[in-house]
Scaffold this active site. Structure first.
Site, PDB file in Angstrom:
ATOM      1  N   SER A  90      95.302-104.759  49.241  1.00  0.00           N
ATOM      2  CA  SER A  90      94.406-105.876  49.549  1.00  0.00           C
ATOM      3  C   SER A  90      93.688-105.629  50.876  1.00  0.00           C
ATOM      4  CB  SER A  90      95.239-107.170  49.539  1.00  0.00           C
ATOM      5  OG  SER A  90      94.425-108.300  49.605  1.00  0.00           O
ATOM      6  N   ASP A 120      91.727-110.275  38.642  1.00  0.00           N
ATOM      7  CA  ASP A 120      91.844-110.500  40.097  1.00  0.00           C
ATOM      8  C   ASP A 120      90.806-111.538  40.532  1.00  0.00           C
ATOM      9  OD1 ASP A 120      91.811-110.335  42.883  1.00  0.00           O
ATOM     10  OD2 ASP A 120      92.267-108.200  42.894  1.00  0.00           O
ATOM     11  N   HIS A 168      95.689-110.308  41.345  1.00  0.00           N
ATOM     12  CA  HIS A 168      95.629-109.642  42.655  1.00  0.00           C
ATOM     13  C   HIS A 168      96.994-109.067  43.062  1.00  0.00           C
ATOM     14  CE1 HIS A 168      93.361-108.748  46.272  1.00  0.00           C
ATOM     15  NE2 HIS A 168      94.346-109.211  47.016  1.00  0.00           N
TER      16      HIS A 168
HETATM   17  C1  MLT Z   1      90.167-109.067  52.650  1.00  0.00           C
HETATM   18  O1  MLT Z   1      89.925-110.010  53.384  1.00  0.00           O
HETATM   19  O2  MLT Z   1      90.354-107.921  53.052  1.00  0.00           O
HETATM   20  C2  MLT Z   1      90.215-109.361  51.184  1.00  0.00           C
HETATM   21  O3  MLT Z   1      89.646-110.604  50.932  1.00  0.00           O
HETATM   22  C3  MLT Z   1      91.600-109.270  50.676  1.00  0.00           C
HETATM   23  C4  MLT Z   1      92.513-110.279  51.312  1.00  0.00           C
HETATM   24  O4  MLT Z   1      93.003-110.030  52.395  1.00  0.00           O
HETATM   25  O5  MLT Z   1      92.750-111.336  50.714  1.00  0.00           O
END
Ligand code: MLT
Length: 203
Positions: A105, A155, A186
């Site tokens: 992520s 996701d 996700h």
């Molecule tokens: C991010 O902010 O890098 C993406 O939205 C993934 C997350 O951290 O939720």
């Protein structure tokens, strides 16, 4: 742990000749989160696991965002440089080769940014639920670097088109990209672990 530019955990190699891993957690995680995943994916590898320095409501991240999926791109660039400098520092301190990033992520997004902005810092990457980190993708030479991208079909954070665009851009930069879309959201699944373990065993 020696005091380096990021709070981190380092687990030395248990088996010779296993590649070092750079473990990059998701929003709200810390340096302990991905240690078990790293041990599963590449048993015996040295593990370098920093904690993101940016706090969002107390939750560590690797760069600032303005909203979900809307990144502060100046901060993405600055933090990619800062993390690449940490990797160089840690390589010297611990005597390890350039690592393969394993990012989830937000950690996958900073790993993608480092690949594109500071390619010398990484030997390759496993990007779990990554998205395009910069609207203008830099031209990098990623020849010889292997990248595994695992995306989730449902996701809610990463649109399929966005993940496909990142895979295409890494491929166009010369990386050997394998991109799988799993029938999940996700969160990580057993399917991710199985595919990533196989990818590491194919090195
Ligand atoms: C991010 O902010 O890098 C993406 O939205 C993934 C997350 O951290 O939720």
């Amino acid at each position: 742990m020696p005091s380096l530019s990021y709070s981190h955990r380092f687990e030395p190699a248990l088996t010779p000749d296993r590649p070092p891993l750079l473990l990059l957690h998701g929003t709200g995680g810390n340096e302990n989160d991905l240690i078990p995943l790293g041990q599963t994916l590449s048993p015996g590898s040295p593990l370098l696991s920093p904690r993101g320095k940016v706090l969002e409501n107390g939750m560590p991240r690797f760069f600032r965002r303005l909203a979900e999926g809307v990144f502060d791109e100046e901060d993405v660039r600055r933090r990619a440089d800062e993390l690449a400098a940490f990797v160089a520092e840690a390589r010297e301190t611990y005597g390890i080769a350039a690592p393969i990033a394993v990012g989830f992520s937000n950690g996958a997004n900073i790993a993608a940014a480092i690949l594109l902005l500071r390619p010398e810092a990484l030997a390759g990457a496993v990007l779990l639920r990554a998205m395009v980190p910069l609207s203008e993708m830099p031209k990098a030479d990623l020849t010889g670097k292997r990248v595994l991208m695992l995306s989730g079909q449902t996701d809610p954070i990463v649109p399929a088109e966005n993940a496909a665009r990142l895979a295409a851009s890494l491929t166009a930069s010369g990386a050997a990209v394998r991109h799988h879309v799993l029938p999940v959201g996700h969160g990580l699944s057993q399917g991710d672990v199985a595919l990533a373990t196989r990818w590491f065993s194919e090195r």
